[in-house]
Scaffold this active site. Structure first.
Site, PDB file in Angstrom:
ATOM      1  N   HIS A 173     -45.500 119.269 -62.872  1.00 33.88           N
ATOM      2  CA  HIS A 173     -45.365 118.249 -61.839  1.00 33.88           C
ATOM      3  C   HIS A 173     -46.654 118.093 -61.038  1.00 33.88           C
ATOM      4  CE1 HIS A 173     -41.240 117.036 -62.172  1.00 33.88           C
ATOM      5  NE2 HIS A 173     -40.768 118.264 -62.050  1.00 33.88           N
ATOM      6  N   CYS A 229     -47.797 113.832 -62.857  1.00 36.60           N
ATOM      7  CA  CYS A 229     -47.727 112.614 -62.058  1.00 36.60           C
ATOM      8  C   CYS A 229     -48.847 112.593 -61.018  1.00 36.60           C
ATOM      9  CB  CYS A 229     -46.377 112.527 -61.354  1.00 36.60           C
ATOM     10  SG  CYS A 229     -44.954 112.449 -62.456  1.00 36.60           S
TER      11      CYS A 229
END
Length: 389
Positions: A173, A229
């Site tokens: 992430h 991301c």
């Protein structure tokens, strides 16, 4: 206050808890003993102490986040092109799946395993020089915690010299947060999330830049492959390559308005990231035909496997083409079927061939199509510069 002390064996900086008398290195596993400070009235010279004194340790917070100013970019390198990469090869590969949490990802372990396999088989990286950090590692010092990732990044650049080729890969992430030191054009810092981010916090791009970018000397080459991301400028490099669907490009200046130098001390850094700073990256089974992978990592390895990794421009075009195949621009992030999709039979295929078809839907979110990005410490002709690890 946390302090830094060099490992007595491999010299990796270690974060020393207050009052600790010894610490084990997560890289080489050696113990470093810490002697207490001498009494106030002791006149024994420091050289007579059996172990390094804790009074000589450097405080951590400001040294990581606000390091001393780097040399001027105009006088730090000797003339002429850097020597070719022919020396030692070293890599840190991080795959974080956030197991048993609401943030769990399914493809990051596959990403890490595939990247290791490719580095060894295609680019002759010795297995002994690849440091893997995933939740599947039995050794606690190899888990992708914030402390272990930070120490691994220090190990990656420790003692590097001209001719060295370094790789940093992260699959997990990413996020962004408000920029508090005014070194971001868009006002946001990019971050990577270790497995213990809920308790230990995130790894901010300022820290990444200070740890693996600015120390690099002349003749050292670093490639970062970050599948996360909001990762477009996660290494805080000075230049970002803006490329359109036709392959035409321009370099965008991302040097901080303050004039702070975010480049190296002479080395070269290239960063491939999964998406732009305002986009998210997909964790999907659609590319492999069954097994979950990060879309960007799969596209990166596939491009090299199919012979498109000759130049940085050809590699970027191939990666974007693969990802555009599975994203329907009119449906945001919804994944669509790939006609004549095939599974690689040499790299990814050897690791994930035969995986069961997914029985879960891919999470969908309305947003712009994922666009892999390239950034670097210097502007260059992307179709003229040969790619090599």
């Amino acid at each position: 206050m946390l302090l830094l002390v060099d490992c007595s064996s491999c010299r990796t900086p270690l974060q020393l808890p207050a009052g600790a008398t010894r610490i084990r290195c997560s890289v080489c596993r050696a113990f470093t003993l810490i002697a207490p400070d001498p009494p106030p009235h002791s006149h024994a010279p420091a050289s007579h102490l059996p172990f390094p004194s804790s009074s000589s340790v450097i405080p951590t917070p400001t040294s990581f986040i606000n390091p001393p100013s780097a040399p001027s970019p105009f006088n730090h390198a000797p003339p002429g092109p850097p020597p070719p990469v022919h020396g030692p090869k070293r890599a840190v590969i991080v795959g974080v799946s956030y197991k048993n949490t609401k943030a769990e990802l399914k493809g990051c372990i596959n990403d890490a395993q595939c990247m290791k396999f490719m580095l060894m088989k295609r680019f002759q990286f010795p297995e002994s020089c690849i440091l893997m950090l995933t939740e599947e590692e039995a050794d606690p010092s190899r888990l992708p915690t914030k402390n272990n990732i930070t120490m691994a990044m220090h190990w990656l650049v420790q003692g590097c010299k001209p001719g060295d080729s370094l790789v940093f890969h992260f699959s997990g992430h990413g996020n962004n947060q408000e920029d508090y030191n005014s070194d971001e054009i868009d006002g946001f810092d990019e971050t990577l999330l270790p497995m213990d981010y809920a308790t230990s916090g995130v790894i901010v791009d300022d820290e990444i830049n200070a740890t693996i970018v600015r120390p690099l000397p002349y003749g050292v080459k670093l490639h970062a492959i970050v599948d996360a991301c909001h990762s477009g400028t996660v290494l805080d490099l000075p230049y970002l390559c803006r490329m359109d669907r036709l392959g035409q490009y321009d370099w965008e200046d991302h040097r901080p308005p303050s004039g702070m130098w975010k480049g190296t001390s002479g080395g070269e850094v290239f960063s491939f990231t999964g998406c732009d700073d305002d986009q998210t990256s997909a964790d999907t089974p659609q590319l492999s035909g069954g097994a979950w992978t990060g879309a960007m990592t799969y596209a990166f390895i596939q491009a090299i496997e199919r012979g498109h990794g000759t130049t940085y421009g050809s590699l970027m075009n191939a990666m974007r083409s693969t990802i555009h195949e599975i994203f329907d621009k009119n449906k945001g992030r919804e994944l669509v079927e790939v006609e004549d999709g095939d599974l690689l039979t040499t790299l990814l295929g050897l690791l994930i061939l035969g995986a069961a078809p997914p029985d879960e839907e891919v999470n969908q979110a309305s947003q712009k199509t994922q666009e892999p990005q390239l950034s670097a410490t210097e502007e260059f002709a992307v179709y003229g510069k040969a790619f090599s690890l």
